[in-house]
Design a protein around this motif. Structure first.
Motif, PDB file in Angstrom:
ATOM      1  N   HIS A  45       0.812  -1.230   0.000  1.00  0.00           N
ATOM      2  CA  HIS A  45       0.000   0.000   0.000  1.00  0.00           C
ATOM      3  C   HIS A  45       0.839   1.270   0.000  1.00  0.00           C
ATOM      4  N   GLN A  46       2.096   1.181   0.422  1.00  0.00           N
ATOM      5  CA  GLN A  46       2.971   2.355   0.340  1.00  0.00           C
ATOM      6  C   GLN A  46       3.897   2.261  -0.874  1.00  0.00           C
ATOM      7  N   ARG A  47       3.770   1.150  -1.622  1.00  0.00           N
ATOM      8  CA  ARG A  47       4.564   0.947  -2.846  1.00  0.00           C
ATOM      9  C   ARG A  47       6.057   1.066  -2.573  1.00  0.00           C
ATOM     10  N   MET A  48       6.462   0.582  -1.401  1.00  0.00           N
ATOM     11  CA  MET A  48       7.886   0.521  -1.090  1.00  0.00           C
ATOM     12  C   MET A  48       8.400  -0.854  -1.504  1.00  0.00           C
ATOM     13  N   THR A  49       9.577  -0.901  -2.109  1.00  0.00           N
ATOM     14  CA  THR A  49      10.137  -2.188  -2.491  1.00  0.00           C
ATOM     15  C   THR A  49      10.560  -2.943  -1.230  1.00  0.00           C
ATOM     16  N   PRO A  50      10.716  -4.269  -1.334  1.00  0.00           N
ATOM     17  CA  PRO A  50      11.177  -5.020  -0.168  1.00  0.00           C
ATOM     18  C   PRO A  50      12.496  -4.471   0.410  1.00  0.00           C
ATOM     19  N   GLU A  51      13.431  -4.055  -0.439  1.00  0.00           N
ATOM     20  CA  GLU A  51      14.682  -3.496   0.109  1.00  0.00           C
ATOM     21  C   GLU A  51      14.443  -2.174   0.829  1.00  0.00           C
ATOM     22  N   GLU A  52      13.578  -1.332   0.282  1.00  0.00           N
ATOM     23  CA  GLU A  52      13.251  -0.075   0.965  1.00  0.00           C
ATOM     24  C   GLU A  52      12.626  -0.350   2.327  1.00  0.00           C
ATOM     25  N   VAL A  53      11.733  -1.336   2.354  1.00  0.00           N
ATOM     26  CA  VAL A  53      11.049  -1.653   3.606  1.00  0.00           C
ATOM     27  C   VAL A  53      12.045  -2.222   4.619  1.00  0.00           C
ATOM     28  N   LEU A  54      12.928  -3.101   4.169  1.00  0.00           N
ATOM     29  CA  LEU A  54      13.878  -3.688   5.125  1.00  0.00           C
ATOM     30  C   LEU A  54      14.796  -2.603   5.697  1.00  0.00           C
ATOM     31  N   ASN A  55      15.296  -1.709   4.855  1.00  0.00           N
ATOM     32  CA  ASN A  55      16.060  -0.592   5.417  1.00  0.00           C
ATOM     33  C   ASN A  55      15.207   0.209   6.402  1.00  0.00           C
ATOM     34  N   GLY A  56      13.909   0.302   6.110  1.00  0.00           N
ATOM     35  CA  GLY A  56      12.998   1.078   6.961  1.00  0.00           C
ATOM     36  C   GLY A  56      12.778   0.498   8.346  1.00  0.00           C
ATOM     37  N   VAL A  57      13.065  -0.772   8.530  1.00  0.00           N
ATOM     38  CA  VAL A  57      12.921  -1.388   9.870  1.00  0.00           C
ATOM     39  C   VAL A  57      14.285  -1.737  10.461  1.00  0.00           C
ATOM     40  N   THR A  58      15.356  -1.280   9.809  1.00  0.00           N
ATOM     41  CA  THR A  58      16.703  -1.570  10.331  1.00  0.00           C
ATOM     42  C   THR A  58      17.481  -0.253  10.447  1.00  0.00           C
ATOM     43  N   THR A  59      18.274   0.069   9.444  1.00  0.00           N
ATOM     44  CA  THR A  59      19.155   1.232   9.625  1.00  0.00           C
ATOM     45  C   THR A  59      18.383   2.549   9.673  1.00  0.00           C
ATOM     46  N   VAL A  60      17.299   2.670   8.891  1.00  0.00           N
ATOM     47  CA  VAL A  60      16.530   3.933   8.932  1.00  0.00           C
ATOM     48  C   VAL A  60      15.770   4.036  10.250  1.00  0.00           C
ATOM     49  N   ALA A  61      15.232   2.913  10.724  1.00  0.00           N
ATOM     50  CA  ALA A  61      14.572   2.914  12.032  1.00  0.00           C
ATOM     51  C   ALA A  61      15.577   3.246  13.132  1.00  0.00           C
ATOM     52  N   ALA A  62      16.799   2.738  12.989  1.00  0.00           N
ATOM     53  CA  ALA A  62      17.845   3.050  13.966  1.00  0.00           C
ATOM     54  C   ALA A  62      18.153   4.550  13.947  1.00  0.00           C
ATOM     55  N   ARG A  63      18.166   5.123  12.748  1.00  0.00           N
ATOM     56  CA  ARG A  63      18.389   6.575  12.646  1.00  0.00           C
ATOM     57  C   ARG A  63      17.268   7.350  13.343  1.00  0.00           C
ATOM     58  N   ALA A  64      16.045   6.813  13.277  1.00  0.00           N
ATOM     59  CA  ALA A  64      14.903   7.486  13.917  1.00  0.00           C
ATOM     60  C   ALA A  64      15.000   7.456  15.434  1.00  0.00           C
ATOM     61  N   VAL A  65      15.908   6.635  15.967  1.00  0.00           N
ATOM     62  CA  VAL A  65      16.144   6.657  17.419  1.00  0.00           C
ATOM     63  C   VAL A  65      17.612   6.972  17.719  1.00  0.00           C
ATOM     64  N   CYS A  66      18.283   7.610  16.736  1.00  0.00           N
ATOM     65  CA  CYS A  66      19.675   8.076  16.914  1.00  0.00           C
ATOM     66  C   CYS A  66      20.620   6.950  17.333  1.00  0.00           C
ATOM     67  N   ALA A  67      20.431   5.761  16.745  1.00  0.00           N
ATOM     68  CA  ALA A  67      21.283   4.635  17.126  1.00  0.00           C
ATOM     69  C   ALA A  67      21.866   3.941  15.902  1.00  0.00           C
ATOM     70  N   ASP A  68      21.841   4.622  14.749  1.00  0.00           N
ATOM     71  CA  ASP A  68      22.276   3.950  13.520  1.00  0.00           C
ATOM     72  C   ASP A  68      23.787   3.812  13.430  1.00  0.00           C
ATOM     73  N   ASP A  69      24.512   4.297  14.427  1.00  0.00           N
ATOM     74  CA  ASP A  69      25.960   4.056  14.449  1.00  0.00           C
ATOM     75  C   ASP A  69      26.291   2.719  15.099  1.00  0.00           C
ATOM     76  N   ARG A  70      25.310   2.061  15.711  1.00  0.00           N
ATOM     77  CA  ARG A  70      25.623   0.803  16.410  1.00  0.00           C
ATOM     78  C   ARG A  70      24.632  -0.321  16.150  1.00  0.00           C
ATOM     79  N   ILE A  71      23.408  -0.033  15.710  1.00  0.00           N
ATOM     80  CA  ILE A  71      22.452  -1.100  15.393  1.00  0.00           C
ATOM     81  C   ILE A  71      21.813  -0.827  14.030  1.00  0.00           C
ATOM     82  N   GLY A  72      21.166  -1.872  13.497  1.00  0.00           N
ATOM     83  CA  GLY A  72      20.426  -1.725  12.247  1.00  0.00           C
ATOM     84  C   GLY A  72      21.205  -2.145  11.017  1.00  0.00           C
TER      85      GLY A  72
END
Lengths: 403, 403
Positions: free
Chosen positions: A336-363
């Motif tokens: 429904h958001q027309r995000m590709t599987p790779e976009e979505v996976l980044n969205g629950v890993t490194t981008v999600a980590a960035r949303a909690v200021c932790a992308d230097d160590r997790i994601g």
């Protein structure tokens, strides 16, 4: 230094990659030492020093970073299953709220529950999130809405962060709605937030972020500006619930305040998208809320085209998104958001980590990052997000240890 | 005669009830003997002869009839995960089919697979369906599309129906699409169906029903009329895949042929609804297909208002609905088809049983019906369908035995 081998596909999800590049490696291996990843790459390139280490055969499956659910309302009293039937019969979320249901009914139930009751309930949910491959959870307060009960929710998070293997990122959401007892004295409630709660929470490190819900029936943009500016002055990071049910300037305010993330954004304006792109703010999409409310989904394609990173989270809460099933949110984000599987996976890993200021160590599954990963019973990312099963996660590694 | 007690809510789902009345009983008990239900009612009314029987405490949970998935394409070779990414990028289902993907690519994979491979794959899916509380599954052929391979699929179902505890209801769907080798000789393919396959399948009891897909790219109404009339003359029940992607008169044909069920119906016309109401045909809604295809949902409210019973099923198949998660289909039916939880539960129990002509023996928890039931980890039906979890089913009773 344990090693995983015979991995059909491994997603490294490098920090800062274009959203549509999840750093997929076919025929991969990965090694870690204590809680840190030491090596990842094509299996034939595994360095000699790892070749005699204990090794687990992944039998041609998918390996991903531990999932990060970067927007939840984890701790609450009660449930609201009967409101679900009312909504199906046509009542809107706002009508239910005005009739005494909605967020305020959860506030009543949360105030009535003891710290121990809330902690046990939230711990059970965390157990089940972990089974899905989720290793980090952002969790908001906002169902206490007075000093004692907001602190009670944040104390639940503090205790669970010590006791439970899942990492919690607490966010103060005193500005969720104005509690009933302050309907006629909104400014006094905002004074309470700014003069008492925010300073105390910052001082005692009970939250890393402060969030505010900008919407008809919640807070105006100028009220949110006052609350969030106060929070920033006390060193808290800024998040905003923006443009969920109507276009309300929340994205623009997020950009102005240099918020870490703007969340929901189903009705973001083109100007709001441009503002987020300029400020580097992460857009947090919440497809389960769109689904449950039968409302619009975030315009993810426009956001990604404009250069805004888009995270995907559950919004787990007892009203508008009563599910913690992040993989379902991921499949819905594809469809429904027309995000590709790779976009979505980044969205629950490194981008999600960035949303909690932790992308230097997790994601990301790269050397130096924390050894949090999930083994998924699918031969590829595409297959996983396409063939929706109850739970495709077979095993979870958290801090270098199998759960 | 084992007894279940301390049931917070039990749904009896009586045959012939209005769709919005699932016969809910609070504080219930139920007793069975061998594979037949003997008593159900309020716990305090449990007759004395059951009071000293072995009894299981349901700890204030929900008990429902064993679920019936009345529309699946259970047996197929291969998967089509990579098409999912193509669809997200904007390709339509029909464009993918025209480019060599779609149903015909599954036909190629199904023809290439051995009977044993197909049986093992389908058995694994049945195991996982059973874990969700599903005790009866309608299953269509239609990925063989020649004599040997249609018989191979139906033979998989015959063997699994003997070997697996889940009951299978086989449907012949030779009229799924015209296979590639008959693109220029459609009539010859229809001759094959009518002159060879249907008589043989009916004679050997390999299917109870015959189905046909009426759609651009599949079969016309007049072709379907010929095929299904032939099937009816050989004693097979009639089902139709109708009005899925466009309004094509399929519902009207279903009524004309007195089909047991018309399935999909996302684009049914008002005239089609009236025709189904007159003929007593069950409308089978397939919300997972609507979701995955990001297409319209069935107009369930109009159908129910007109007096048409509406079943809910998964449409499990490797293209348009690659999930067997019937409870997800149920939650989507609530949200997007605006069906109440009671309407949806009837739709996967007694109404689904009616769609496979078995509502005299399954789909209701009443004396004389088969002892197929599921214990759900929720205090009520509303809560179950609202709080979506990976799998809320705790235990399944099939033919009076715990699985």
């Amino acid at each position: 230094m344990p090693v995983l081998h015979n991995i059909a596909q491994l997603a490294t999800c490098p920090r800062g990659n274009p959203q549509n590049d999840a750093g997929l490696i076919a025929n991969a291996a990965i090694a870690w030492e204590e809680d840190i990843i030491r090596w990842v790459g094509h299996a034939p390139d595994l360095p000699p020093e790892f070749r005699n280490e204990p090794s687990i055969d992944c039998e041609q499956r998918l390996v991903i970073p531990g999932l990060i659910d970067c927007h939840t309302h984890l701790c609450f009293g009660g449930w609201r299953g009967d409101e679900f039937a009312l909504r199906i019969a046509g009542a809107t979320y706002q009508e239910i709220a005005e009739a005494g249901g909605g967020i305020n009914s959860t506030v009543t139930a949360t105030r009535a529950a003891s710290l121990g009751q809330l902690r046990r309930k939230a711990a059970t949910i965390l157990d089940r999130m972990l089974e899905l491959g989720i290793t980090t959870v952002e969790c908001k307060s906002g169902y206490g809405l007075d000093l004692a009960n907001e602190l009670k929710q944040l104390e639940v998070y503090r205790q669970l962060n010590q006791a439970h293997v899942v990492d919690l990122i607490p966010t103060f959401l005193g500005a969720h709605v104005v509690p009933k007892e302050h309907t006629g004295s909104r400014d006094r409630y905002i004074d309470l937030l700014c003069n008492e709660l925010i300073p105390m929470i910052a001082r005692e490190n009970l939250a890393l972020f402060c969030d505010a819900f900008i919407e008809d029936g919640a807070f105006t943009g100028s009220e949110a500006r006052r609350i969030l500016s106060c929070a920033a002055s006390h060193g808290l990071g800024i998040k905003i619930h923006a443009d969920q049910l109507s276009t309300g300037g929340g994205a623009e305010l997020a950009a102005e305040l240099r918020a870490v993330s703007a969340e929901h954004l189903e009705y973001i304006s083109d100007e709001g998208i441009e503002a987020l792109a300029q400020s580097g703010t992460v857009a947090v999409s919440l497809p389960l809320a769109s689904c449950y409310l039968d409302e619009a989904y975030i315009p993810a394609r426009k956001l990604i085209s404009a250069g805004v990173p888009v995270a995907v989270a559950t919004d787990f809460n007892p009203g508008s998104a009563p599910s913690f099933h992040l993989p379902l949110a991921m499949t819905l984000a594809c469809i429904h958001q027309r995000m590709t599987p790779e976009e979505v996976l980044n969205g629950v890993t490194t981008v999600a980590a960035r949303a909690v200021c932790a992308d230097d160590r997790i994601g990301s599954l790269l050397p130096g990052f924390r050894a949090d990963l999930a083994l998924i019973d699918a031969p590829s990312l595409n297959h996983w997000l396409y063939h929706f099963v109850p739970n495709a996660c077979l095993k979870v590694l958290k801090n270098g240890k199998w759960i």
